[in-house]
Design an enzyme around this catalytic site. Sequence first.
Site, mmCIF file in Angstrom:
data_model
loop_
_atom_site.group_PDB
_atom_site.id
_atom_site.type_symbol
_atom_site.label_atom_id
_atom_site.label_comp_id
_atom_site.label_asym_id
_atom_site.label_seq_id
_atom_site.Cartn_x
_atom_site.Cartn_y
_atom_site.Cartn_z
ATOM 1 C CD GLU A 73 -37.724 -28.866 -50.003
ATOM 2 O OE1 GLU A 73 -38.083 -28.523 -48.881
ATOM 3 O OE2 GLU A 73 -36.545 -28.769 -50.388
ATOM 4 C CB SER B 210 -63.852 -8.123 -61.338
ATOM 5 O OG SER B 210 -64.625 -7.682 -62.430
ATOM 6 C CG HIS C 69 -46.433 -50.834 -47.702
ATOM 7 N ND1 HIS C 69 -47.723 -50.605 -47.253
ATOM 8 C CD2 HIS C 69 -46.505 -51.935 -48.495
ATOM 9 C CE1 HIS C 69 -48.519 -51.544 -47.737
ATOM 10 N NE2 HIS C 69 -47.823 -52.359 -48.502
ATOM 11 C CE LYS D 252 -29.941 -28.306 -45.195
ATOM 12 N NZ LYS D 252 -30.867 -29.418 -45.071
ATOM 13 C CB SER E 22 -28.509 -23.888 -45.769
ATOM 14 O OG SER E 22 -28.526 -23.360 -44.464
HETATM 15 N N1 ARG Z 1 -67.530 -8.839 -63.708
HETATM 16 C C1 ARG Z 1 -68.629 -9.749 -63.809
HETATM 17 C C2 ARG Z 1 -68.151 -11.164 -63.547
HETATM 18 O O1 ARG Z 1 -67.026 -11.391 -63.625
HETATM 19 C C3 ARG Z 1 -69.238 -9.678 -65.161
HETATM 20 C C4 ARG Z 1 -70.653 -10.072 -65.202
HETATM 21 C C5 ARG Z 1 -71.463 -9.071 -64.502
HETATM 22 N N2 ARG Z 1 -72.842 -9.291 -64.652
HETATM 23 C C6 ARG Z 1 -73.762 -8.709 -63.859
HETATM 24 N N3 ARG Z 1 -74.985 -8.987 -64.084
HETATM 25 N N4 ARG Z 1 -73.396 -7.953 -62.853
HETATM 26 O O2 ARG Z 1 -68.918 -12.036 -63.245
#
Ligand code: ARG
Length: 455
Positions: free
Chosen positions: A289, A22, A155, A282, A276
Amino acid sequence: MKLWSGRFQKSTDTLTDDFNSSIYFDRRLYKQDILGSIAHVKMLSKQGIIPEEDSLLIQKTLFEILDDIEQGKIEFDVAAEDIHMNIEQILIGRIGDTGKKLHTGRSRNDQVALDMRMYLKEEILNIRKLIKNLQIVLLELAKENTQTIMPSYTHLQKAQPITFAHHLMAYVEMFKRDKERLSDTFKRVNVLPLGSGALAATTYPLDRDFVAKELGFEEVSLNSLDAVSDRDFCIEFLGNLSILAMHLSRFSEEIIFWCSDEFRFVELDDAFSTGSSIMPQKKNPDIAELVRGKTGRIYGSLMALLTTMKSLPLAYNKDMQEDKEPVFDAIDNVKMCLPVFTDMIRTIKVNKDKMHNGAKGGFTNATDLADYLVKKGVAFRDAHEIVGKVVFSCIKRNIGLEDMTLKEYREVSPLIEEDVFQAISLEECVNKRNITGGPSEEMVKRAIEINRAMV
Ligand code: ARG
């Protein structure tokens, strides 16, 4: 080598590393992670769990790592999975065995919950400030338009005359509640999860209150399972952003049709409109939007996290790593929408004549004609019926109620006198609605003052 490799005979596949990691998105939690670790390690030595000198070295090195990250000197390692283990790995790389003491009495499960809470606390305050800036601009514009008569709609059919200020103040109220919701959520985010360990706390005599104080948390969580396994605080935060986005989207929609040739109630500044590539004439309200469009992804973030969390058994599950991207994406987008929307409003040109003309058409004063009859003693239902017939005949003649002659009115009802024209004038229609919450100049000015004192 992984920080958890002891139990394993083989290293992870690179596909596993890529999939599991992550660090691409949770790197943005680096500051929270480091400050959380510093508070934790300070407490560990205070409690006699690790030696003071180790604690001081860890703290000093963590500050150096923080600096280095901020200066772009650090390359994160995908194989180290997430921000928590990256930082720990860097720490151990710099100070060796001493660094290995940081994670005493802690798990990534309470660590990640802590980081998210710290991060959200900061972002709630940032978003609140952006909403406040928008409110200030709206209050300014409202102040200039307490006499600017415009039609209101139900409405999307013309209903009754109000003022542009009254319309703007409706949004000021909505944004006020959006801010209140965020403040309310803040209270529930402001609870320290650290000390919950993996899920069953820890045998070390941690001083959780000390850590809470160090990090500015109001409370300490009372159940270790709950503290590591719920993300309701993220969900309610996304709920708040979804409602805010919904309000911005409705406002955008109105601005979009107010800009159209059919309305022309407002004109956007060139700096906040686009052209545009093919049609030279335009001038498009792209910003409004896009703000309207982004509502979809913000709702999407809410739905994504609600769905991820549904049915997860206690306590932590890796599914929960999926909390971050929706939260981050919603924050990023709301933080992009609010300032540009605010400046678009700040520079908007109001076509008062167009608004006034709009209010003149569509029999927006019909209710007031009925009310006039009621004041002369007619029952409201009868008055409603009579005025309905008058409107019908005016439509056929292509005139407004104010264009009828007194003679014609007296044929409708002998109770009608010369003062009817005053009673159905648009200014009178607006300013007679002079109770709290009403559109009269006096009431709107009062609402502006009250809100000014609050933003
Ligand atoms: N990267 C993990 C998360 O965002 C951190 C926690 C990980 N914990 C574990 N027991 N693998 O959730």
